[in-house]
Design a protein around this motif. Structure first.
Motif, PDB file in Angstrom:
ATOM      1  N   TYR A 274       0.831  -1.210   0.000  1.00  0.00           N
ATOM      2  CA  TYR A 274       0.000   0.000   0.000  1.00  0.00           C
ATOM      3  C   TYR A 274       0.864   1.258   0.000  1.00  0.00           C
ATOM      4  O   TYR A 274       0.645   2.182  -0.798  1.00  0.00           O
TER       5      TYR A 274
ATOM      6  N   ARG B 208       1.499   1.363  -5.090  1.00  0.00           N
ATOM      7  CA  ARG B 208       0.753   0.523  -6.019  1.00  0.00           C
ATOM      8  C   ARG B 208      -0.744   0.700  -5.831  1.00  0.00           C
ATOM      9  O   ARG B 208      -1.216   0.975  -4.719  1.00  0.00           O
ATOM     10  N   ALA B 209      -1.489   0.516  -6.889  1.00  0.00           N
ATOM     11  CA  ALA B 209      -2.940   0.729  -6.836  1.00  0.00           C
ATOM     12  C   ALA B 209      -3.688  -0.490  -6.315  1.00  0.00           C
ATOM     13  O   ALA B 209      -4.818  -0.360  -5.835  1.00  0.00           O
ATOM     14  N   SER B 210      -3.069  -1.673  -6.401  1.00  0.00           N
ATOM     15  CA  SER B 210      -3.787  -2.886  -6.019  1.00  0.00           C
ATOM     16  C   SER B 210      -2.819  -3.914  -5.446  1.00  0.00           C
ATOM     17  O   SER B 210      -1.594  -3.773  -5.518  1.00  0.00           O
TER      18      SER B 210
ATOM     19  N   SER C  39      -2.485  -8.404  -5.079  1.00  0.00           N
ATOM     20  CA  SER C  39      -3.028  -9.648  -5.636  1.00  0.00           C
ATOM     21  C   SER C  39      -2.796 -10.821  -4.696  1.00  0.00           C
ATOM     22  O   SER C  39      -1.977 -10.747  -3.767  1.00  0.00           O
TER      23      SER C  39
ATOM     24  N   SER D 263     -11.176  -6.788   2.275  1.00  0.00           N
ATOM     25  CA  SER D 263     -12.252  -6.170   1.488  1.00  0.00           C
ATOM     26  C   SER D 263     -13.463  -5.891   2.372  1.00  0.00           C
ATOM     27  O   SER D 263     -14.061  -4.812   2.310  1.00  0.00           O
TER      28      SER D 263
ATOM     29  N   LEU E  28      -9.960  -2.775   0.840  1.00  0.00           N
ATOM     30  CA  LEU E  28      -9.803  -3.159  -0.556  1.00  0.00           C
ATOM     31  C   LEU E  28     -11.162  -3.135  -1.255  1.00  0.00           C
ATOM     32  O   LEU E  28     -12.203  -3.310  -0.609  1.00  0.00           O
ATOM     33  N   SER E  29     -11.128  -2.962  -2.556  1.00  0.00           N
ATOM     34  CA  SER E  29     -12.355  -3.068  -3.336  1.00  0.00           C
ATOM     35  C   SER E  29     -12.812  -4.521  -3.347  1.00  0.00           C
ATOM     36  O   SER E  29     -12.046  -5.434  -3.052  1.00  0.00           O
TER      37      SER E  29
ATOM     38  N   VAL F 218     -10.157  -7.476  -9.238  1.00  0.00           N
ATOM     39  CA  VAL F 218      -8.905  -6.768  -8.956  1.00  0.00           C
ATOM     40  C   VAL F 218      -9.049  -6.074  -7.606  1.00  0.00           C
ATOM     41  O   VAL F 218      -9.947  -5.255  -7.415  1.00  0.00           O
ATOM     42  N   LYS F 219      -8.186  -6.423  -6.666  1.00  0.00           N
ATOM     43  CA  LYS F 219      -8.278  -5.890  -5.307  1.00  0.00           C
ATOM     44  C   LYS F 219      -7.536  -4.559  -5.222  1.00  0.00           C
ATOM     45  O   LYS F 219      -6.344  -4.496  -4.898  1.00  0.00           O
ATOM     46  N   SER F 220      -8.255  -3.488  -5.537  1.00  0.00           N
ATOM     47  CA  SER F 220      -7.661  -2.153  -5.483  1.00  0.00           C
ATOM     48  C   SER F 220      -7.691  -1.623  -4.054  1.00  0.00           C
ATOM     49  O   SER F 220      -8.653  -1.860  -3.310  1.00  0.00           O
TER      50      SER F 220
END
Length: 265
Positions: free
Chosen positions: A123, A127-129, A131, A170, A175-176, A180-182
């Motif tokens: 984070y 980085r945006a996401s 995995s 999430s 996380l979203s 894709v876990k943004s």
């Protein structure tokens, strides 16, 4: 009061799989409420009313055990007073979600290390996401480097741990929820930052120097920014701080029992 049983010992387990499989975090809030209620209990919530919506008695027993170990074990009376205050006061949901991360991290070494060494590190890298592969790579490297622990996790177990960890983050709003876990931006409130200092003090053998505290990454504040952030907060009268160029020493002013009343009123 059930005391923590793994802060002072190495005990890596797969409780993340159980907690990450919960349908949502509201049931965790209910579990904590029931623990402190005079008219309810976690056993009633899980077994009598089946609010976790589980089919078998075996599943209910396992859930009760793991929720109790994850969120309802306490280092001392101060710790218990802090949790009771947070979940009985008008604390915003975002602050409570952060508290669940800190509480689970205190109680579970694997969750703590994945969060600090993979999740927060990724984070803060910009980085945006994140995995599942980020988590599995860490776990495989961890097993290679800690062969003496004799932990025998299959490929399936490692994959499940990674998936359930991301699912939990999430559900906690970090996380979203898509494929894709943004990352969702974490901006701890002033009150939450102060609560974090109280949690950090609970960590065994923690010194006054917050820079050496193993929980520091979980503040979601870059280490290079922590002094300036805390300097502004110290003016609110909740703690004293002193920085000598090497150590950033923190001394709490209010008791654990009364801090939530003061913070949120």
């Amino acid at each position: 009061m059930e005391r923590l049983n793994n802060l002072g010992e190495i005990n890596y387990n797969t409780a993340i799989n159980v907690i990450g499989g919960l349908k949502d975090c509201n049931v965790i809030f209910k579990a904590i409420d029931s623990h402190f209620s005079q008219f309810d209990s976690l056993t009633d919530l899980v077994n009598q009313r089946n609010e976790f919506n589980l089919r078998t008695e075996r599943s209910r027993t396992r859930i009760e055990r793991e929720v109790r170990k994850a969120f309802l074990q306490f280092e001392n009376d101060d710790h218990q007073e802090l949790i009771q205050g947070i979940f009985s006061e008008r604390v915003p949901l975002r602050d409570k979600e952060l508290v669940l991360v800190w509480q689970f991290s205190l109680n579970n070494i694997l969750f703590r290390e994945i969060t600090s060494k993979v999740f927060v590190k990724t984070y803060l890298s910009g980085r945006a996401s994140i995995s599942k592969e980020d988590i599995t790579a860490y776990l495989k490297e961890f097993l290679l480097q800690n062969d003496a622990l004799q932990i025998e996790w299959s490929e399936s177990t490692i994959n499940t741990l990674s998936t359930k960890y991301l699912n939990l983050m999430s559900k906690l709003g970090f996380l979203s929820t898509g494929r894709v876990k943004s990352f969702i931006h974490v901006r701890p409130s002033s009150e939450a930052q102060i609560l974090f200092l109280y949690f950090a003090k609970l960590f065994p053998a923690s010194s006054n120097n917050i820079l050496l505290n193993e929980l520091l990454p979980l503040s979601f504040i870059p280490q290079e920014d922590i002094q300036d952030r805390l300097k502004k907060l110290s003016l609110k009268g909740f703690f004293n701080m002193n920085y000598n160029g090497v150590s950033l020493n923190i001394e709490l002013i209010h008791s654990y029992k009364g801090v939530c009343d003061v913070l949120y009123n």
